[in-house]
Design a protein around this motif. Structure first.
Motif, PDB file in Angstrom:
ATOM      1  N   GLY A 157      37.751  26.323  28.593  1.00  0.00           N
ATOM      2  CA  GLY A 157      38.939  27.585  26.935  1.00  0.00           C
ATOM      3  C   GLY A 157      38.071  28.641  26.994  1.00  0.00           C
ATOM      4  O   GLY A 157      38.163  29.142  25.557  1.00  0.00           O
ATOM      5  N   ARG A 158      36.631  28.359  27.243  1.00  0.00           N
ATOM      6  CA  ARG A 158      35.499  29.787  26.898  1.00  0.00           C
ATOM      7  C   ARG A 158      35.577  30.827  27.844  1.00  0.00           C
ATOM      8  O   ARG A 158      35.043  31.532  27.500  1.00  0.00           O
ATOM      9  CB  ARG A 158      34.566  29.281  26.300  1.00  0.00           C
ATOM     10  N   PHE A 159      35.406  30.221  29.384  1.00  0.00           N
ATOM     11  CA  PHE A 159      34.974  30.497  30.063  1.00  0.00           C
ATOM     12  C   PHE A 159      36.044  31.026  31.316  1.00  0.00           C
ATOM     13  O   PHE A 159      36.929  30.078  31.221  1.00  0.00           O
ATOM     14  CB  PHE A 159      33.685  30.229  30.741  1.00  0.00           C
ATOM     15  N   THR A 160      35.750  31.909  32.166  1.00  0.00           N
ATOM     16  CA  THR A 160      36.629  32.846  33.154  1.00  0.00           C
ATOM     17  C   THR A 160      36.562  33.009  34.102  1.00  0.00           C
ATOM     18  O   THR A 160      35.289  33.688  34.498  1.00  0.00           O
ATOM     19  CB  THR A 160      37.610  33.293  32.834  1.00  0.00           C
ATOM     20  N   ILE A 161      35.875  32.175  35.248  1.00  0.00           N
ATOM     21  CA  ILE A 161      35.327  32.830  36.582  1.00  0.00           C
ATOM     22  C   ILE A 161      36.949  32.929  37.374  1.00  0.00           C
ATOM     23  O   ILE A 161      38.169  33.194  37.550  1.00  0.00           O
ATOM     24  CB  ILE A 161      35.455  31.623  37.437  1.00  0.00           C
ATOM     25  N   SER A 162      36.378  34.356  38.402  1.00  0.00           N
ATOM     26  CA  SER A 162      37.334  35.327  38.773  1.00  0.00           C
ATOM     27  C   SER A 162      36.604  35.937  40.228  1.00  0.00           C
ATOM     28  O   SER A 162      35.665  36.049  40.118  1.00  0.00           O
ATOM     29  CB  SER A 162      38.206  36.073  37.871  1.00  0.00           C
ATOM     30  N   GLN A 163      37.507  36.561  40.752  1.00  0.00           N
ATOM     31  CA  GLN A 163      36.963  37.302  41.920  1.00  0.00           C
ATOM     32  C   GLN A 163      37.720  38.629  42.264  1.00  0.00           C
ATOM     33  O   GLN A 163      38.262  38.698  42.005  1.00  0.00           O
ATOM     34  CB  GLN A 163      37.352  36.447  42.979  1.00  0.00           C
ATOM     35  N   ALA A 164      37.283  39.693  42.781  1.00  0.00           N
ATOM     36  CA  ALA A 164      37.801  40.778  42.567  1.00  0.00           C
ATOM     37  C   ALA A 164      38.132  40.913  43.938  1.00  0.00           C
ATOM     38  O   ALA A 164      38.469  39.983  44.962  1.00  0.00           O
ATOM     39  CB  ALA A 164      36.312  42.119  43.014  1.00  0.00           C
ATOM     40  N   GLY A 165      39.280  42.402  44.189  1.00  0.00           N
ATOM     41  CA  GLY A 165      40.041  42.279  45.662  1.00  0.00           C
ATOM     42  C   GLY A 165      39.767  41.699  46.611  1.00  0.00           C
ATOM     43  O   GLY A 165      40.528  40.795  47.927  1.00  0.00           O
ATOM     44  N   ALA A 166      38.351  41.935  47.375  1.00  0.00           N
ATOM     45  CA  ALA A 166      37.590  41.766  48.176  1.00  0.00           C
ATOM     46  C   ALA A 166      37.336  40.591  47.875  1.00  0.00           C
ATOM     47  O   ALA A 166      36.721  40.332  49.725  1.00  0.00           O
ATOM     48  CB  ALA A 166      36.865  43.413  48.169  1.00  0.00           C
TER      49      ALA A 166
END
Length: 129
Positions: free
Chosen positions: A66-75
């Motif tokens: 609810g506080r942190f979000t992990i994501s990755q770049a398109g590559a």
């Protein structure tokens, strides 16, 4: 040789936001799971969040939900950790880590799920009250 380059020292006040980044180069094997860990002085290293690189599935520790979000770049060679509503107890050294294994259940939250040569140098995050 895999190299992970993380963003530098970060400092913010309680309630603020930060975004950490982890850039991966030199990987010659398929990376299936990338995770962020943190370690505060005198405490064990704990998993914060992870992302399955193939399908983008995400996993979070209760403290991050609810506080942190992990994501990755398109590559898929850069992984981010967006941290909002930061608290003093979030103060720690933050590390990113890679694994050829899948992010499996809660296995990703164990440092041993990741190879010894697949860790970034760490980013100090300080949240002041």
């Amino acid at each position: 040789q895999v190299q992970l380059v993380e963003s530098g020292v970060e400092s913010v006040q309680t309630g603020g936001s930060l975004r950490l980044s982890c850039a991966v180069t030199g990987a010659t094997w398929k990376i299936n799971c990338v995770a962020w860990f943190r370690q505060a002085p005198g405490k064990e290293r704990e998993g914060v969040a992870a992302i399955a690189t193939d399908i983008g599935g995400t996993y979070y520790a209760d403290s991050a939900l609810g506080r942190f979000t992990i994501s990755q770049a398109g590559a898929k060679n850069t992984v981010y950790l967006q941290m909002n509503s930061l608290k003093p107890e979030d103060t720690a050294m933050y590390y990113c880590a890679l694994s050829g294994r899948p992010c499996w259940g809660t296995a990703w939250s164990r440092p041993t799920w990741f190879g010894t040569n697949a860790w970034g140098q760490g980013t100090q995050v300080t949240v002041s009250s």
